[in-house]
Design an enzyme around this catalytic site. Structure first.
Site, mmCIF file in Angstrom:
data_model
loop_
_atom_site.group_PDB
_atom_site.id
_atom_site.type_symbol
_atom_site.label_atom_id
_atom_site.label_comp_id
_atom_site.label_asym_id
_atom_site.label_seq_id
_atom_site.Cartn_x
_atom_site.Cartn_y
_atom_site.Cartn_z
ATOM 1 N N HIS A 75 4.919 6.289 11.618
ATOM 2 C CA HIS A 75 4.435 6.109 10.248
ATOM 3 C C HIS A 75 3.477 7.273 9.967
ATOM 4 O O HIS A 75 2.268 7.101 9.860
ATOM 5 C CB HIS A 75 3.719 4.754 10.148
ATOM 6 C CG HIS A 75 3.453 4.265 8.761
ATOM 7 N ND1 HIS A 75 3.604 5.052 7.630
ATOM 8 C CD2 HIS A 75 3.041 3.045 8.314
ATOM 9 C CE1 HIS A 75 3.290 4.336 6.570
ATOM 10 N NE2 HIS A 75 2.950 3.120 6.948
ATOM 11 N N ARG A 84 0.798 -1.223 0.000
ATOM 12 C CA ARG A 84 0.000 0.000 0.000
ATOM 13 C C ARG A 84 0.829 1.271 0.000
ATOM 14 O O ARG A 84 0.625 2.169 -0.806
ATOM 15 C CB ARG A 84 -0.859 0.078 1.275
ATOM 16 C CG ARG A 84 -2.247 -0.393 1.171
ATOM 17 C CD ARG A 84 -2.667 -0.842 2.556
ATOM 18 N NE ARG A 84 -1.782 -1.917 2.963
ATOM 19 C CZ ARG A 84 -1.963 -3.176 2.618
ATOM 20 N NH1 ARG A 84 -3.007 -3.517 1.936
ATOM 21 N NH2 ARG A 84 -1.105 -4.111 2.966
ATOM 22 N N THR A 85 1.753 1.357 0.961
ATOM 23 C CA THR A 85 2.474 2.619 1.131
ATOM 24 C C THR A 85 3.288 2.914 -0.121
ATOM 25 O O THR A 85 3.231 4.011 -0.677
ATOM 26 C CB THR A 85 3.379 2.544 2.384
ATOM 27 O OG1 THR A 85 2.554 2.184 3.490
ATOM 28 C CG2 THR A 85 4.041 3.873 2.661
ATOM 29 N N ARG A 115 11.416 3.734 3.985
ATOM 30 C CA ARG A 115 10.912 2.767 4.972
ATOM 31 C C ARG A 115 12.084 1.905 5.394
ATOM 32 O O ARG A 115 12.827 1.400 4.548
ATOM 33 C CB ARG A 115 9.811 1.888 4.378
ATOM 34 C CG ARG A 115 9.491 0.703 5.299
ATOM 35 C CD ARG A 115 8.247 -0.018 4.909
ATOM 36 N NE ARG A 115 7.059 0.768 5.200
ATOM 37 C CZ ARG A 115 5.832 0.282 5.144
ATOM 38 N NH1 ARG A 115 5.627 -0.988 4.817
ATOM 39 N NH2 ARG A 115 4.791 1.051 5.415
#
Ligand code: NCD
Length: 303
Positions: free
Chosen positions: A131, A53-54, A103
């Site tokens: 996050h 997703r990210t 990340r």
């Protein structure tokens, strides 16, 4: 918001948050109006941990603003394998891109890299730390479904290692929110997070069961047990599967309860819940696009 790095949600004021959410709503209403806004801009992606997703939503967002990505790719096929330090890799990639997304499995990694790079840096998750972009899309979803004022929220699951939880809890201290944390004893909020929430004057209660508090909630934010962060697999097994939301749990839920989850889920929410009016987790994931577009739009403005 200032045009610098986004490392954690402690740096955000209520006004910063509202600006991003308002801008995201504007984009959501007419995304095509922003299609050429950042033509030619490049976003550098540095993902040292798995992400669907990210990563994809950052890629979609920059492309929807007219820009593109340069992606470090999997760690296995990058110079990291040759022993290059994170700071060196970041300093090289900042020369290729107008902003960076990082990340990393180590808590504090984004803060450290932020000291080395001059282009805007967005923390897309640093170990069990923060996050912040997830939090902004979480807040957007909460605002759309339940409102951010006089909010009673239950945050359930892995409160110890869950970075989405830490970021969300801090951000909510900017609003009139009553926060209820529900977890097994071994996965309670870290002491440092609890301390900071207390310092911020947050209204916080901790529970080991959801039953008593469920009828009072506007929002239930469910999280995955972060298996990859357990030093000992046996500790994980001792708590895995302990908390599950299904039809039976929901018998005591208010009709207008909003259920959220940053995803991926394992077994915390039974698939039968997906068909109910409560389930907002896929909508929440989709909100990653307008919210990340809004953030990139403001952070790339002066690049
Ligand atoms: C979360 C994460 O990476 O912290 N995923 C996400 O970005 N939506 C939650 C998780 O992995 O459980």
């Amino acid at each position: 918001m200032r045009h610098d790095h986004l490392i954690d949600t402690k740096q955000l004021t209520r006004q910063d948050i509202e600006n991003v959410l308002d801008h995201a709503a504007e984009i959501d209403a007419d995304p095509s109006a922003f299609a050429d806004r950042h033509a030619g801009k490049l976003l550098g992606l540095m993902f040292y941990e798995p992400s669907t997703r990210t990563k994809m939503s950052f890629e979609t967002s920059i492309k929807r603003l007219g820009g593109d990505i340069v992606d470090m790719g999997p760690v296995e096929s990058s110079s990291v394998k040759k022993g290059e330090s994170l700071a060196d890799t970041a300093r090289v990639i900042e020369g290729y891109a107008d902003a960076l997304v990082l990340r990393h499995p180590s808590q504090g990694a984004a803060k450290m890299v932020g000291e080395f790079v001059d282009v805007p840096l967005l923390n897309a998750g640093d170990g069990a730390g923060h996050h912040p972009t997830q939090t902004l899309l979480d807040l957007y979803t909460i605002r759309e479904n339940a409102g951010l004022d006089d909010l009673t929220i239950g945050i359930m699951g892995d409160l110890k290692y869950g970075r989405t939880v830490h970021s969300l809890a801090y951000a909510l201290t900017n609003f009139d929110a009553h926060q209820h944390f529900i977890s097994p004893g071994s996965l309670k909020l870290p002491r440092s997070v609890r301390y900071d929430l207390h310092e911020a004057g947050a209204s916080v209660r901790e529970h080991t069961d959801i039953e008593a508090i469920l009828p009072n909630l506007d929002v239930l934010y469910v999280t995955r047990i972060q298996r990859e962060r357990f030093p000992d697999e046996n500790e994980y097994r001792a708590v895995a599967g302990d908390y599950q939301i299904d039809f039976e749990t929901l018998e005591a839920a208010p009709d207008d309860l909003t259920i959220m989850h940053p995803l991926p889920r394992v077994d915390e929410i039974a698939p039968e819940v997906d068909e109910t009016e409560h389930a907002k987790y896929f909508e929440q994931a989709h909100n990653g696009i307008p919210v990340r577009m809004a953030l990139l739009d403001s952070m790339l403005e002066d690049q």
